[in-house]
Structure formats: C-alpha cells, structure tokens
Enzyme design. Structure first.
Site, PDB file in Angstrom:
ATOM      1  N   ARG A  60       0.849  -1.194   0.000  1.00  0.00           N
ATOM      2  CA  ARG A  60       0.000   0.000   0.000  1.00  0.00           C
ATOM      3  C   ARG A  60       0.892   1.255   0.000  1.00  0.00           C
ATOM      4  O   ARG A  60       2.022   1.207   0.518  1.00  0.00           O
ATOM      5  CB  ARG A  60      -0.875   0.026   1.257  1.00  0.00           C
ATOM      6  CG  ARG A  60      -2.013  -0.978   1.243  1.00  0.00           C
ATOM      7  CD  ARG A  60      -3.127  -0.586   0.290  1.00  0.00           C
ATOM      8  NE  ARG A  60      -4.245  -1.521   0.334  1.00  0.00           N
ATOM      9  CZ  ARG A  60      -4.469  -2.483  -0.555  1.00  0.00           C
ATOM     10  NH1 ARG A  60      -3.633  -2.662  -1.565  1.00  0.00           N
ATOM     11  NH2 ARG A  60      -5.528  -3.262  -0.457  1.00  0.00           N
ATOM     12  N   HIS A  92      -1.937   0.955  -9.446  1.00  0.00           N
ATOM     13  CA  HIS A  92      -2.578  -0.007  -8.534  1.00  0.00           C
ATOM     14  C   HIS A  92      -3.295  -1.125  -9.321  1.00  0.00           C
ATOM     15  O   HIS A  92      -4.487  -1.370  -9.136  1.00  0.00           O
ATOM     16  CB  HIS A  92      -3.574   0.713  -7.597  1.00  0.00           C
ATOM     17  CG  HIS A  92      -3.872  -0.067  -6.348  1.00  0.00           C
ATOM     18  ND1 HIS A  92      -4.037   0.512  -5.118  1.00  0.00           N
ATOM     19  CD2 HIS A  92      -4.040  -1.397  -6.140  1.00  0.00           C
ATOM     20  CE1 HIS A  92      -4.294  -0.420  -4.216  1.00  0.00           C
ATOM     21  NE2 HIS A  92      -4.286  -1.595  -4.814  1.00  0.00           N
TER      22      HIS A  92
HETATM   23  P1  NDP Z   1      -1.860 -12.030   4.176  1.00  0.00           P
HETATM   24  O1  NDP Z   1      -2.662 -11.606   5.358  1.00  0.00           O
HETATM   25  O2  NDP Z   1      -2.066 -13.379   3.600  1.00  0.00           O
HETATM   26  O3  NDP Z   1      -0.317 -11.885   4.515  1.00  0.00           O
HETATM   27  C1  NDP Z   1       0.229 -10.816   5.180  1.00  0.00           C
HETATM   28  C2  NDP Z   1       1.581 -11.259   5.712  1.00  0.00           C
HETATM   29  O4  NDP Z   1       2.242 -10.113   6.271  1.00  0.00           O
HETATM   30  C3  NDP Z   1       1.446 -12.315   6.810  1.00  0.00           C
HETATM   31  O5  NDP Z   1       2.313 -13.376   6.523  1.00  0.00           O
HETATM   32  C4  NDP Z   1       1.814 -11.545   8.060  1.00  0.00           C
HETATM   33  O6  NDP Z   1       2.463 -12.282   9.050  1.00  0.00           O
HETATM   34  C5  NDP Z   1       2.763 -10.493   7.534  1.00  0.00           C
HETATM   35  N1  NDP Z   1       2.777  -9.333   8.436  1.00  0.00           N
HETATM   36  C6  NDP Z   1       1.728  -8.640   8.920  1.00  0.00           C
HETATM   37  N2  NDP Z   1       2.137  -7.660   9.741  1.00  0.00           N
HETATM   38  C7  NDP Z   1       3.474  -7.754   9.797  1.00  0.00           C
HETATM   39  C8  NDP Z   1       4.476  -7.037  10.482  1.00  0.00           C
HETATM   40  N3  NDP Z   1       4.176  -6.036  11.326  1.00  0.00           N
HETATM   41  N4  NDP Z   1       5.761  -7.401  10.311  1.00  0.00           N
HETATM   42  C9  NDP Z   1       6.074  -8.441   9.497  1.00  0.00           C
HETATM   43  N5  NDP Z   1       5.181  -9.174   8.811  1.00  0.00           N
HETATM   44  C10 NDP Z   1       3.885  -8.822   8.959  1.00  0.00           C
HETATM   45  O7  NDP Z   1      -2.086 -10.891   3.081  1.00  0.00           O
HETATM   46  P2  NDP Z   1      -1.908 -11.019   1.487  1.00  0.00           P
HETATM   47  O8  NDP Z   1      -0.619 -11.689   1.211  1.00  0.00           O
HETATM   48  O9  NDP Z   1      -3.145 -11.577   0.895  1.00  0.00           O
HETATM   49  O10 NDP Z   1      -1.862  -9.473   1.077  1.00  0.00           O
HETATM   50  C11 NDP Z   1      -0.838  -8.614   1.545  1.00  0.00           C
HETATM   51  C12 NDP Z   1      -1.150  -7.185   1.142  1.00  0.00           C
HETATM   52  O11 NDP Z   1      -0.974  -6.990  -0.262  1.00  0.00           O
HETATM   53  C13 NDP Z   1      -2.594  -6.741   1.356  1.00  0.00           C
HETATM   54  O12 NDP Z   1      -2.856  -6.430   2.694  1.00  0.00           O
HETATM   55  C14 NDP Z   1      -2.660  -5.501   0.488  1.00  0.00           C
HETATM   56  O13 NDP Z   1      -2.190  -4.384   1.205  1.00  0.00           O
HETATM   57  C15 NDP Z   1      -1.654  -5.804  -0.634  1.00  0.00           C
HETATM   58  N6  NDP Z   1      -2.340  -5.993  -1.920  1.00  0.00           N
HETATM   59  C16 NDP Z   1      -2.014  -5.172  -2.980  1.00  0.00           C
HETATM   60  C17 NDP Z   1      -2.625  -5.314  -4.202  1.00  0.00           C
HETATM   61  C18 NDP Z   1      -2.216  -4.487  -5.365  1.00  0.00           C
HETATM   62  O14 NDP Z   1      -2.835  -4.606  -6.437  1.00  0.00           O
HETATM   63  N7  NDP Z   1      -1.201  -3.665  -5.264  1.00  0.00           N
HETATM   64  C19 NDP Z   1      -3.675  -6.314  -4.415  1.00  0.00           C
HETATM   65  C20 NDP Z   1      -3.924  -7.148  -3.272  1.00  0.00           C
HETATM   66  C21 NDP Z   1      -3.290  -6.969  -2.066  1.00  0.00           C
HETATM   67  P3  NDP Z   1       1.769 -13.478   9.908  1.00  0.00           P
HETATM   68  O15 NDP Z   1       2.099 -14.725   9.154  1.00  0.00           O
HETATM   69  O16 NDP Z   1       2.418 -13.415  11.243  1.00  0.00           O
HETATM   70  O17 NDP Z   1       0.308 -13.184   9.974  1.00  0.00           O
END
Ligand code: NDP
Length: 308
Positions: free
Chosen positions: A223, A271
């Site tokens: 984001r 995006h």
């Molecule tokens: P998930 O919830 O599957 O994965 C998020 C990962 O980030 C998890 O493994 C989580 O760890 C980790 N995480 C969360 N907080 C932290 C932190 N503080 N420090 C380190 N690691 C952290 O989400 P997705 O993979 O499905 O999506 C990720 C993001 O991609 C979305 O939230 C969105 O912002 C972005 N996105 C962008 C798009 C675009 O077109 N540009 C389209 C779709 C999504 P843990 O395993 O511990 O939970």
C-alpha cells in the site's frame, strides 16, 4: 436475505449476472439500489457506507472486495461483525506475475533503459547473473508466498521477512522486528507485500533504506501508506536506492505535479498489480456464505486486533 455490492458499478453489473446464474434464489443488488435495507445480510464493499449497522441492522458479514482491508474504518465497525477479505485465487496469481515482472525489470535495469531511451542514450549496463542477485520479500502471506514461488525458477537468491516464523523451501526466512536489519542487509531487490497496519505504516523509510546494500531496488505493491515518499526521493538522490517500481501511492490517483510522475528512476503503475476476478470472487463469496450458514469457520476472516 440480500447480498449488496458497493464498489465499482461496471464490475457490479458483472457480479449481478454471475449471481443470477449461480445463485438465482439469492437476491443480489448493486449500490445504490438497496431494496429493503433490513434484508441486507451480506455486504461486499470497497468503502462501506457510514453508520453501517444503523443502515443495515441485520448485516451478518462485511466482505472486502479486495485482498486488503486497510480501507475500512475498523473502530466504526462493531466487533461482532465478521469482516472477510477476498481470497479468490486470481489475486495471488496476478500479483505473483507482477512481482516477477518488477523483479526482472529491476534485475535487467529496465527503469534505467526507459530513461536512456527518453534521453536518446545507447549505453550498455553490465548484466548480472540471477545467482548474484538477492531478492527479499516483506510479508510471507498468500501473496508473498505466491510471488516467491514464481520467482524460484529464475535462480535468484531468495529471502523473506514476516511477523511470525515461516519455513519455505529455498527461501531464507526471517521473523520479527529484531531480524529486520539482518534481512535487509542481504537484499538487492526488496519487495513489499505487507498489509497496511499500525505496525507497518511508514515502514519503507530512510532507516530501512539505509539498512539495504547501496543501490538496492525497491518494489512496492503493498500500500502507498507503507512508503515515506520524501525518504524514497532522498534515497534515490543519494543513490542508496537505485530504482523503484511502485504500484501504489499514498494518494491515489497520484496528484498532478507529484515528483514520482517524472522521476527517471521510478516506474509507476496505477494499482493494477492484481485485481479481483469477478468469476472466482463470486464463487468465494457464495462458498463463504454457505459456510457461514452452516456455522463453519470462515476463510479470510480478518483478525480485528492485528488489523489484517
Ligand atoms: P496475508 O494476510 O495473507 O499476509 C500478510 C503477511 O504479512 C502475513 O504473513 C503476516 O504475518 C505479515 N505481516 C503482517 N504484519 C506484519 C508485520 N508487522 N511485520 C512483518 N510481517 C507482517 O495478506 P496477502 O498476502 O493476501 O496481502 C498482503 C497485502 O498486499 C494486502 O494487505 C494488500 O495491502 C496488498 N495488496 C495489494 C494489491 C495491489 O494490487 N497492489 C492487491 C492485493 C493486495 P503473519 O504470518 O504473522 O500473519
């Protein structure tokens, strides 16, 4: 029992057609055609309306039309309302494709060559072997893992950083804030695929850039709020960051005159790294509603405390 869609109207029309085919007995409406508000049990939205429970007193699930949920104002949503993010498989597939495009673009100096072409400069840049290039992914969730899976065949040295520990074949995994600097020190191309939360807002800042090897490349497809834009401009000026490929911005659309538009070492996309595919999204929503009615656990249920 109505399903209400409140996002892009043209895509809403496609959803309506798919619902009519696949669930003809389930009333489906597209905002602002609400019908009887008390009949709305399921809301699929990018931005839900204000005072959501006053408007829809019998709402049972709020679905995000995308994989992220940072657009929701969580304090305004009752804790008892389940929030489910979109998990249709096309999102991960197209994100992995975009990450491969961006990583290969930085690996093969595409941003520099686009700038050279504009300036009518014909000049080689030495090609590096993938085995000499270290690619690190922040966020090892469904999208981070899908991206790493697609990067594997190219032979890069792969690593990842995540909140909780992960074990992924062929990927050096780091976990937790205390390991961030050690992870960054070994990354030539950094990919951000974190969710936007209070813990990750502004994480791509001057301190983080300073921890990368000089001249590292950046890909942000998380984001816009992850990136401190002024710090990136300073890091590009100093050469600490070599080039950046950005799919997201703090303000979208990027405002006219913003320095990113014409920066010679930034490649921008609007995006589009991945987009929800209506056909699979409708199946996901129908499957989730069926699970909900059977009282089963919901895939994609957002953890309200973690914020993702
Ligand atoms: P998930 O919830 O599957 O994965 C998020 C990962 O980030 C998890 O493994 C989580 O760890 C980790 N995480 C969360 N907080 C932290 C932190 N503080 N420090 C380190 N690691 C952290 O989400 P997705 O993979 O499905 O999506 C990720 C993001 O991609 C979305 O939230 C969105 O912002 C972005 N996105 C962008 C798009 C675009 O077109 N540009 C389209 C779709 C999504 P843990 O395993 O511990 O939970």
């Amino acid at each position: 029992m109505t399903v209400l869609y409140k996002a892009n109207a043209a895509r809403g029309a496609v959803w309506a057609r798919l619902f009519a085919e696949r669930a003809p007995d389930l009333p489906f409406r597209v905002w602002p055609d609400l019908g009887a508000a008390e009949e709305v049990r399921y809301l699929v939205a990018w931005q839900p309306p204000d005072r959501i429970m006053k408007t829809f007193p019998n709402l049972e699930i709020l679905f995000s039309v995308g994989a992220g949920v940072d657009q929701f104002d969580f304090p305004a949503l009752p804790r008892s309302l389940p929030v489910v993010r979109m998990l249709e498989p096309g999102i991960a597939e197209s994100m992995a494709e975009y990450v491969v495009l961006a990583v290969l673009g930085l690996h093969r100096d595409l941003v520099a060559f686009i700038d050279q072409q504009r300036r009518e400069v014909w000049e080689e840049i030495q090609v590096r072997a993938p085995a000499d290039r270290r690619v690190g992914v922040m966020g090892l969730g469904q999208l981070g893992q899908a991206a790493l899976g697609r990067l594997k065949p190219f032979g890069f040295r792969l690593s990842g950083w995540n909140r909780s520990p992960r074990s992924i074949d062929g990927v050096a995994c780091h976990a937790g804030d205390e390991s961030l600097k050690a992870f960054l020190a070994e990354v030539d191309i950094l990919v951000c695929l974190l969710p936007l939360t209070e813990a990750t807002r502004g994480i791509l800042d001057a301190d983080l850039f300073a921890a990368l090897p000089t001249g590292a490349g950046l890909v942000n497809c998380g984001r816009g709020g992850h990136l401190v834009e002024a710090d990136l401009l300073a890091a590009l000026d100093s050469g600490q960051i070599g080039a950046a490929i950005l799919d997201v911005a703090d303000q979208e659309p990027l405002p006219p005159g913003h320095p990113f538009w014409r920066h010679p070492r930034i490649l921008l996309t609007p995006h589009i790294a991945s987009m929800t595919r209506p056909s699979q999204a409708v199946d996901f929503v129908l499957d989730t509603i069926a699970r909900h009615r059977r009282g089963e656990p919901l895939p994609g249920l957002v953890d309200r405390d973690a914020g993702y």
